[in-house]
Design a protein around this motif. Structure first.
Motif, PDB file in Angstrom:
ATOM      1  N   ALA A   9      58.190   7.474 -11.742  1.00 25.14           N
ATOM      2  CA  ALA A   9      57.965   8.742 -12.434  1.00 25.14           C
ATOM      3  C   ALA A   9      59.288   9.350 -12.880  1.00 25.14           C
ATOM      4  CB  ALA A   9      57.211   9.699 -11.527  1.00 25.14           C
ATOM      5  N   GLY A  10      60.318   9.248 -12.058  1.00 25.49           N
ATOM      6  CA  GLY A  10      61.634   9.752 -12.444  1.00 25.49           C
ATOM      7  C   GLY A  10      62.200   9.013 -13.635  1.00 25.49           C
ATOM      8  N   LEU A  11      62.035   7.705 -13.641  1.00 23.95           N
ATOM      9  CA  LEU A  11      62.532   6.915 -14.767  1.00 23.95           C
ATOM     10  C   LEU A  11      61.758   7.223 -16.042  1.00 23.95           C
ATOM     11  CD1 LEU A  11      64.555   4.741 -15.605  1.00 23.95           C
ATOM     12  CD2 LEU A  11      62.836   3.047 -15.043  1.00 23.95           C
ATOM     13  N   LEU A  12      60.446   7.355 -15.945  1.00 21.99           N
ATOM     14  CA  LEU A  12      59.645   7.669 -17.130  1.00 21.99           C
ATOM     15  C   LEU A  12      59.948   9.069 -17.664  1.00 21.99           C
ATOM     16  CD1 LEU A  12      56.197   6.097 -16.203  1.00 21.99           C
ATOM     17  CD2 LEU A  12      57.863   5.291 -17.879  1.00 21.99           C
ATOM     18  N   SER A  13      60.149  10.027 -16.775  1.00 23.72           N
ATOM     19  CA  SER A  13      60.484  11.368 -17.256  1.00 23.72           C
ATOM     20  C   SER A  13      61.892  11.390 -17.855  1.00 23.72           C
ATOM     21  CB  SER A  13      60.333  12.402 -16.146  1.00 23.72           C
ATOM     22  OG  SER A  13      61.156  12.101 -15.056  1.00 23.72           O
ATOM     23  N   ALA A  14      62.796  10.556 -17.345  1.00 25.55           N
ATOM     24  CA  ALA A  14      64.122  10.451 -17.962  1.00 25.55           C
ATOM     25  C   ALA A  14      64.016   9.830 -19.345  1.00 25.55           C
ATOM     26  CB  ALA A  14      65.057   9.633 -17.083  1.00 25.55           C
ATOM     27  N   LEU A  15      63.122   8.871 -19.510  1.00 26.16           N
ATOM     28  CA  LEU A  15      62.890   8.306 -20.843  1.00 26.16           C
ATOM     29  C   LEU A  15      62.352   9.373 -21.785  1.00 26.16           C
ATOM     30  CD1 LEU A  15      61.385   4.784 -20.134  1.00 26.16           C
ATOM     31  CD2 LEU A  15      63.490   5.302 -21.355  1.00 26.16           C
ATOM     32  N   GLY A  16      61.464  10.225 -21.259  1.00 29.52           N
ATOM     33  CA  GLY A  16      60.951  11.310 -22.082  1.00 29.52           C
ATOM     34  C   GLY A  16      62.032  12.296 -22.466  1.00 29.52           C
ATOM     35  N   ALA A  17      62.948  12.562 -21.548  1.00 34.43           N
ATOM     36  CA  ALA A  17      64.031  13.507 -21.832  1.00 34.43           C
ATOM     37  C   ALA A  17      65.003  12.972 -22.872  1.00 34.43           C
ATOM     38  CB  ALA A  17      64.782  13.846 -20.544  1.00 34.43           C
ATOM     39  N   THR A  18      65.178  11.665 -22.904  1.00 36.90           N
ATOM     40  CA  THR A  18      66.129  11.075 -23.847  1.00 36.90           C
ATOM     41  C   THR A  18      65.435  10.353 -24.994  1.00 36.90           C
ATOM     42  OG1 THR A  18      66.269   9.061 -22.528  1.00 36.90           O
ATOM     43  CG2 THR A  18      67.875  10.790 -22.053  1.00 36.90           C
ATOM     44  N   ALA A  19      64.147  10.620 -25.187  1.00 39.60           N
ATOM     45  CA  ALA A  19      63.385   9.909 -26.222  1.00 39.60           C
ATOM     46  C   ALA A  19      63.925  10.169 -27.615  1.00 39.60           C
ATOM     47  CB  ALA A  19      61.909  10.296 -26.160  1.00 39.60           C
ATOM     48  N   CYS A  20      64.472  11.341 -27.835  1.00 39.48           N
ATOM     49  CA  CYS A  20      64.977  11.650 -29.173  1.00 39.48           C
ATOM     50  C   CYS A  20      66.236  10.853 -29.504  1.00 39.48           C
ATOM     51  CB  CYS A  20      65.262  13.137 -29.302  1.00 39.48           C
ATOM     52  SG  CYS A  20      66.626  13.699 -28.264  1.00 39.48           S
ATOM     53  N   CYS A  21      66.927  10.379 -28.490  1.00 42.25           N
ATOM     54  CA  CYS A  21      68.212   9.718 -28.729  1.00 42.25           C
ATOM     55  C   CYS A  21      68.200   8.244 -28.315  1.00 42.25           C
ATOM     56  CB  CYS A  21      69.311  10.431 -27.951  1.00 42.25           C
ATOM     57  SG  CYS A  21      69.285  12.201 -28.143  1.00 42.25           S
ATOM     58  N   THR A  22      67.680   7.964 -27.136  1.00 39.63           N
ATOM     59  CA  THR A  22      67.747   6.613 -26.588  1.00 39.63           C
ATOM     60  C   THR A  22      66.749   5.666 -27.244  1.00 39.63           C
ATOM     61  OG1 THR A  22      68.364   7.580 -24.478  1.00 39.63           O
ATOM     62  CG2 THR A  22      67.700   5.294 -24.447  1.00 39.63           C
ATOM     63  N   THR A  83      63.033  -4.040   3.779  1.00 39.13           N
ATOM     64  CA  THR A  83      62.224  -3.262   2.842  1.00 39.13           C
ATOM     65  C   THR A  83      62.927  -1.961   2.488  1.00 39.13           C
ATOM     66  OG1 THR A  83      60.193  -4.194   3.757  1.00 39.13           O
ATOM     67  CG2 THR A  83      59.980  -2.179   2.483  1.00 39.13           C
ATOM     68  N   LEU A  84      63.433  -1.260   3.486  1.00 40.57           N
ATOM     69  CA  LEU A  84      64.155  -0.013   3.237  1.00 40.57           C
ATOM     70  C   LEU A  84      65.424  -0.276   2.434  1.00 40.57           C
ATOM     71  CD1 LEU A  84      64.459   3.030   3.694  1.00 40.57           C
ATOM     72  CD2 LEU A  84      65.655   2.483   5.823  1.00 40.57           C
ATOM     73  N   ARG A  85      66.123  -1.333   2.746  1.00 35.71           N
ATOM     74  CA  ARG A  85      67.348  -1.671   2.014  1.00 35.71           C
ATOM     75  C   ARG A  85      67.040  -1.960   0.546  1.00 35.71           C
ATOM     76  NH1 ARG A  85      69.435  -6.523   0.757  1.00 35.71           N
ATOM     77  NH2 ARG A  85      67.978  -7.543   2.160  1.00 35.71           N
ATOM     78  N   ASN A  86      65.975  -2.717   0.289  1.00 35.36           N
ATOM     79  CA  ASN A  86      65.596  -3.028  -1.090  1.00 35.36           C
ATOM     80  C   ASN A  86      65.171  -1.776  -1.854  1.00 35.36           C
ATOM     81  OD1 ASN A  86      66.140  -5.724  -0.653  1.00 35.36           O
ATOM     82  ND2 ASN A  86      64.018  -6.259  -0.208  1.00 35.36           N
ATOM     83  N   GLN A  87      64.471  -0.866  -1.174  1.00 36.52           N
ATOM     84  CA  GLN A  87      64.071   0.375  -1.828  1.00 36.52           C
ATOM     85  C   GLN A  87      65.294   1.231  -2.163  1.00 36.52           C
ATOM     86  OE1 GLN A  87      61.235   2.158   0.825  1.00 36.52           O
ATOM     87  NE2 GLN A  87      59.520   1.065  -0.083  1.00 36.52           N
ATOM     88  N   ARG A  88      66.270   1.248  -1.283  1.00 37.26           N
ATOM     89  CA  ARG A  88      67.481   2.030  -1.558  1.00 37.26           C
ATOM     90  C   ARG A  88      68.284   1.421  -2.702  1.00 37.26           C
ATOM     91  NH1 ARG A  88      69.461   3.748   4.557  1.00 37.26           N
ATOM     92  NH2 ARG A  88      67.873   5.360   4.803  1.00 37.26           N
ATOM     93  N   ILE A  89      68.329   0.096  -2.762  1.00 34.90           N
ATOM     94  CA  ILE A  89      69.016  -0.565  -3.875  1.00 34.90           C
ATOM     95  C   ILE A  89      68.316  -0.243  -5.191  1.00 34.90           C
ATOM     96  CG2 ILE A  89      69.512  -2.817  -4.904  1.00 34.90           C
ATOM     97  CD1 ILE A  89      70.063  -3.828  -2.036  1.00 34.90           C
ATOM     98  N   ALA A  90      66.986  -0.314  -5.199  1.00 35.09           N
ATOM     99  CA  ALA A  90      66.217   0.024  -6.399  1.00 35.09           C
ATOM    100  C   ALA A  90      66.434   1.479  -6.786  1.00 35.09           C
ATOM    101  CB  ALA A  90      64.738  -0.255  -6.174  1.00 35.09           C
ATOM    102  N   PHE A  91      66.522   2.355  -5.806  1.00 40.72           N
ATOM    103  CA  PHE A  91      66.765   3.781  -6.067  1.00 40.72           C
ATOM    104  C   PHE A  91      68.071   3.971  -6.816  1.00 40.72           C
ATOM    105  CE2 PHE A  91      68.878   7.702  -4.716  1.00 40.72           C
ATOM    106  CZ  PHE A  91      67.978   8.642  -5.191  1.00 40.72           C
ATOM    107  N   TRP A  92      69.142   3.354  -6.339  1.00 39.20           N
ATOM    108  CA  TRP A  92      70.445   3.561  -6.972  1.00 39.20           C
ATOM    109  C   TRP A  92      70.530   2.883  -8.338  1.00 39.20           C
ATOM    110  CZ3 TRP A  92      72.801   7.621  -5.742  1.00 39.20           C
ATOM    111  CH2 TRP A  92      72.716   8.121  -4.459  1.00 39.20           C
ATOM    112  N   ILE A  93      69.793   1.801  -8.535  1.00 43.94           N
ATOM    113  CA  ILE A  93      69.737   1.181  -9.872  1.00 43.94           C
ATOM    114  C   ILE A  93      69.053   2.125 -10.850  1.00 43.94           C
ATOM    115  CG2 ILE A  93      68.674  -0.693 -11.205  1.00 43.94           C
ATOM    116  CD1 ILE A  93      69.273  -2.519  -8.784  1.00 43.94           C
ATOM    117  N   VAL A  94      67.938   2.727 -10.419  1.00 42.07           N
ATOM    118  CA  VAL A  94      67.222   3.673 -11.273  1.00 42.07           C
ATOM    119  C   VAL A  94      68.092   4.896 -11.559  1.00 42.07           C
ATOM    120  CG1 VAL A  94      65.248   5.250 -11.330  1.00 42.07           C
ATOM    121  CG2 VAL A  94      64.918   2.889 -10.642  1.00 42.07           C
ATOM    122  N   VAL A  95      68.799   5.395 -10.562  1.00 45.13           N
ATOM    123  CA  VAL A  95      69.684   6.548 -10.781  1.00 45.13           C
ATOM    124  C   VAL A  95      70.779   6.187 -11.782  1.00 45.13           C
ATOM    125  CG1 VAL A  95      71.405   8.026  -9.664  1.00 45.13           C
ATOM    126  CG2 VAL A  95      69.187   7.681  -8.588  1.00 45.13           C
TER     127      VAL A  95
END
Length: 106
Positions: A9-22, A83-95
Motif C-alpha cells: 500500500a505504501g508503494l502504491l500510494s507513492a506511485l500515486g503521489a509521483t504519477a504526474c512525473c514518474t 522470515t523477519l529478516r526477509n521482511q526487513r530487507i523488503a521494507f528497506w528496498i521499498v523505502v
C-alpha cells in the motif's frame, strides 16, 4: 494490516503521489508516448493526499517490523528468524524505491 500489505500500500500510494512525473518518464523510457501522458499532470493536485498515505503505510510497516513485539505460534511461519529478516530487507528496498520516486516530485 499485515506488513507485506502495508508495504504494498505504501508503494502504491507513492506511485500515486509521483504519477504526474514518474509514470510518464517510465512510459517514455519504454518507448510509449502520447498526448495522454500530459493528462497525468492533473494528478498533481492529489500529491499531498498520496504522500500522506505513503507516510502512514510505511510508518505502519516500520512499527510492525521494529517496534511491536512479535506474537506467533511456535510452529508458525513468523517464528522462523529468516522470515523477519526477509521482511526487513523488503521494507528497506521499498523505502529506497519510494525515496527514488520522491526525487521526481516538483
Amino acid at each position: 494490516m499485515k506488513t507485506p500489505l502495508s508495504l504494498a500500500a505504501g508503494l502504491l500510494s507513492a506511485l500515486g503521489a509521483t504519477a504526474c512525473c514518474t509514470v510518464p518518464l517510465l512510459f517514455v523510457s519504454l518507448g510509449l508516448g502520447g498526448a495522454w501522458t500530459l493528462r497525468m499532470q492533473r494528478l498533481s493536485a492529489y500529491q499531498p493526499v498520496f504522500a500522506t498515505l505513503t507516510v502512514i503505510f510505511v510508518g505502519l510497516a516500520f512499527h510492525r517490523l521494529y517496534i511491536r513485539p512479535r506474537a506467533c505460534a511456535v510452529d508458525g511461519t513468523c517464528a522462523r528468524p529468516d522470515t523477519l529478516r526477509n521482511q526487513r530487507i523488503a521494507f528497506w528496498i521499498v523505502v529506497a524505491l519510494i525515496v527514488a520516486m520522491a526525487m521526481f516530485l516538483e
